[in-house]
Design an enzyme around this catalytic site. Structure first.
Site, mmCIF file in Angstrom:
data_model
loop_
_atom_site.group_PDB
_atom_site.id
_atom_site.type_symbol
_atom_site.label_atom_id
_atom_site.label_comp_id
_atom_site.label_asym_id
_atom_site.label_seq_id
_atom_site.Cartn_x
_atom_site.Cartn_y
_atom_site.Cartn_z
ATOM 1 N N LYS A 16 0.831 -1.212 0.000
ATOM 2 C CA LYS A 16 0.000 0.000 0.000
ATOM 3 C C LYS A 16 0.862 1.258 0.000
ATOM 4 O O LYS A 16 0.616 2.190 -0.762
ATOM 5 C CB LYS A 16 -0.935 0.021 1.224
ATOM 6 C CG LYS A 16 -1.855 -1.176 1.321
ATOM 7 C CD LYS A 16 -2.770 -1.090 2.534
ATOM 8 C CE LYS A 16 -2.053 -1.054 3.865
ATOM 9 N NZ LYS A 16 -1.293 -2.285 4.186
ATOM 10 N N ARG A 154 11.445 -0.824 11.037
ATOM 11 C CA ARG A 154 10.404 -0.458 11.993
ATOM 12 C C ARG A 154 10.416 -1.411 13.181
ATOM 13 O O ARG A 154 10.656 -2.595 13.032
ATOM 14 C CB ARG A 154 9.036 -0.499 11.312
ATOM 15 C CG ARG A 154 8.709 0.783 10.582
ATOM 16 C CD ARG A 154 7.482 0.666 9.722
ATOM 17 N NE ARG A 154 6.369 -0.040 10.338
ATOM 18 C CZ ARG A 154 5.161 -0.133 9.777
ATOM 19 N NH1 ARG A 154 4.921 0.432 8.614
ATOM 20 N NH2 ARG A 154 4.201 -0.796 10.388
ATOM 21 N N ARG A 165 0.298 -8.893 13.886
ATOM 22 C CA ARG A 165 -0.395 -7.920 13.027
ATOM 23 C C ARG A 165 -1.248 -8.632 11.993
ATOM 24 O O ARG A 165 -2.347 -8.181 11.664
ATOM 25 C CB ARG A 165 0.624 -7.003 12.348
ATOM 26 C CG ARG A 165 1.198 -5.974 13.321
ATOM 27 C CD ARG A 165 2.526 -5.436 12.859
ATOM 28 N NE ARG A 165 2.463 -4.712 11.611
ATOM 29 C CZ ARG A 165 3.495 -4.550 10.787
ATOM 30 N NH1 ARG A 165 4.671 -5.079 11.099
ATOM 31 N NH2 ARG A 165 3.355 -3.868 9.691
HETATM 32 P P1 ADP Z 1 1.355 -1.570 7.628
HETATM 33 O O1 ADP Z 1 1.665 -0.507 6.584
HETATM 34 O O2 ADP Z 1 2.447 -2.565 7.742
HETATM 35 O O3 ADP Z 1 0.005 -2.167 7.445
HETATM 36 P P2 ADP Z 1 0.791 0.624 9.363
HETATM 37 O O4 ADP Z 1 1.956 1.535 9.269
HETATM 38 O O5 ADP Z 1 -0.402 0.930 8.524
HETATM 39 O O6 ADP Z 1 1.320 -0.838 9.034
HETATM 40 O O7 ADP Z 1 0.296 0.479 10.843
HETATM 41 C C1 ADP Z 1 1.186 0.267 11.923
HETATM 42 C C2 ADP Z 1 0.382 0.131 13.216
HETATM 43 O O8 ADP Z 1 -0.313 1.359 13.498
HETATM 44 C C3 ADP Z 1 -0.687 -0.937 13.200
HETATM 45 O O9 ADP Z 1 -0.173 -2.220 13.524
HETATM 46 C C4 ADP Z 1 -1.657 -0.406 14.278
HETATM 47 O O10 ADP Z 1 -1.171 -0.662 15.590
HETATM 48 C C5 ADP Z 1 -1.600 1.093 14.058
HETATM 49 N N1 ADP Z 1 -2.634 1.549 13.106
HETATM 50 C C6 ADP Z 1 -2.433 2.056 11.852
HETATM 51 N N2 ADP Z 1 -3.601 2.371 11.265
HETATM 52 C C7 ADP Z 1 -4.579 2.063 12.172
HETATM 53 C C8 ADP Z 1 -5.999 2.131 12.160
HETATM 54 N N3 ADP Z 1 -6.687 2.584 11.085
HETATM 55 N N4 ADP Z 1 -6.669 1.710 13.259
HETATM 56 C C9 ADP Z 1 -6.014 1.266 14.350
HETATM 57 N N5 ADP Z 1 -4.683 1.155 14.420
HETATM 58 C C10 ADP Z 1 -3.955 1.547 13.353
HETATM 59 P P1 ADP Z 2 2.265 -1.767 3.232
HETATM 60 O O1 ADP Z 2 2.255 -0.263 3.217
HETATM 61 O O2 ADP Z 2 1.042 -2.362 2.595
HETATM 62 O O3 ADP Z 2 2.539 -2.339 4.576
HETATM 63 P P2 ADP Z 2 4.822 -1.537 1.754
HETATM 64 O O4 ADP Z 2 4.528 -0.726 0.557
HETATM 65 O O5 ADP Z 2 5.558 -0.886 2.863
HETATM 66 O O6 ADP Z 2 3.467 -2.250 2.279
HETATM 67 O O7 ADP Z 2 5.630 -2.837 1.265
HETATM 68 C C1 ADP Z 2 6.024 -3.853 2.199
HETATM 69 C C2 ADP Z 2 7.389 -4.386 1.797
HETATM 70 O O8 ADP Z 2 7.283 -5.105 0.554
HETATM 71 C C3 ADP Z 2 8.458 -3.324 1.548
HETATM 72 O O9 ADP Z 2 9.684 -3.874 1.938
HETATM 73 C C4 ADP Z 2 8.392 -3.080 0.039
HETATM 74 O O10 ADP Z 2 9.634 -2.637 -0.487
HETATM 75 C C5 ADP Z 2 8.072 -4.490 -0.470
HETATM 76 N N1 ADP Z 2 7.217 -4.493 -1.675
HETATM 77 C C6 ADP Z 2 6.235 -3.611 -2.018
HETATM 78 N N2 ADP Z 2 5.654 -3.958 -3.187
HETATM 79 C C7 ADP Z 2 6.261 -5.103 -3.587
HETATM 80 C C8 ADP Z 2 6.110 -5.968 -4.731
HETATM 81 N N3 ADP Z 2 5.179 -5.724 -5.681
HETATM 82 N N4 ADP Z 2 6.921 -7.060 -4.815
HETATM 83 C C9 ADP Z 2 7.848 -7.308 -3.844
HETATM 84 N N5 ADP Z 2 8.041 -6.536 -2.760
HETATM 85 C C10 ADP Z 2 7.270 -5.445 -2.625
#
Ligand code: ADP
Ligand code: ADP
Ligand code: ZN
Length: 211
Positions: A16, A154, A165
């Site tokens: 995302k 992170r 998660r």
């Molecule tokens: P990822 O990109 O790996 O999905 P995020 O950066 O979106 O992780 O989220 C990191 C953490 O922040 C989550 O594990 C949760 O604890 C908190 N968080 C983020 N967005 C929300 C939300 N919409 N509602 C509740 N907690 C959230």
């Molecule tokens: P999210 O915001 O959904 O948690 P990220 O965009 O941070 O996801 O991507 C999670 C991890 O996967 C990062 O290390 C990123 O570089 C890698 N990644 C993202 N898109 C792809 C893809 N299409 N193929 C392989 N790795 C990817």
């Protein structure tokens, strides 16, 4: 086309953040991401405790805190890509009262691939760019291509917290996907393709929907 209002859904690690960054550059819209906003305020004392207590356990931060973040960000944005929100039914309801959406993208990725992506992720604390040690490495190891800052892992991208998660995602957020599936705005995208291939599908979907 007026500025598109985009929701991007998918499990942690689905890509995302990676695709949101490109959407913001392509359409000149705001990136609204609750995860980044919460990380910037991780130690803030609230009546529910600090966001860190929830985030480091892989749990959702209480709805009132995240709803407030989103409400403030939506007020300032014309077009946007909303990333990491809503994550449960009550957040869906809050969002539906707050704004309309032009397109809802769902990045579909298998669980084992998610674990590989999250445990190898490295992020730029300055500009938010996201890398992967194997799948998407920066040109110079440990350094952001875009701004030259030192990359970090992170706190919650450890194998143990990643599993928590993903459990939280299954228990809460899969219902959110089902909520939007079947609406006119919903587009499912194969998130296991390369980042460029995913981007091609994302851009096509937005151009087709946000006319
Ligand atoms: P990822 O990109 O790996 O999905 P995020 O950066 O979106 O992780 O989220 C990191 C953490 O922040 C989550 O594990 C949760 O604890 C908190 N968080 C983020 N967005 C929300 C939300 N919409 N509602 C509740 N907690 C959230
Ligand atoms: P999210 O915001 O959904 O948690 P990220 O965009 O941070 O996801 O991507 C999670 C991890 O996967 C990062 O290390 C990123 O570089 C890698 N990644 C993202 N898109 C792809 C893809 N299409 N193929 C392989 N790795 C990817
Ligand atoms: Zn950077």
């Amino acid at each position: 086309m007026s500025d598109p209002r985009i929701l991007i859904l998918g499990a942690p690690g689905a890509g995302k953040g990676t695709q949101s960054k490109r959407l913001c550059e392509e359409y000149d819209i705001e990136h609204i991401t609750t995860g980044d906003a919460l990380r910037a305020n991780k130690q803030m004392e609230t009546e529910y405790g600090t966001p860190a207590e929830y985030m480091d356990a892989g749990e959702l931060v209480p709805d009132p805190l995240v709803n407030e973040i989103v409400a403030a960000a939506l007020e300032d944005a014309d077009g946007f890509v909303l990333d990491g929100y809503p994550r449960n039914e009550s957040q869906v309801e809050y969002l539906e009262d707050a704004t309309d959406l032009d397109v809802v993208l769902y990045l579909d990725v298998d669980e084992e691939e998610l674990v590989r992506r999250l445990t190898g992720r490295r992020v730029c604390p300055e500009c938010g760019a996201s890398y992967h040690v194997d799948f998407n490495p920066p040109e110079e190891e440990g350094v952001c291509d875009e701004c030259g800052s030192e990359l970090v892992q992170r706190d919650d991208d450890t194998e143990e917290t990643v599993r928590e998660r993903l459990k939280t995602y299954e228990e809460n957020t899969e219902d959110v996907i089902e909520h939007y599936r079947g609406t006119d705005e919903f587009v499912q995208i194969d998130g296991e393709q390369s980042p460029d291939e995913v981007w091609a599908d994302v851009k096509d979907a937005v151009d087709a929907q946000a006319e």
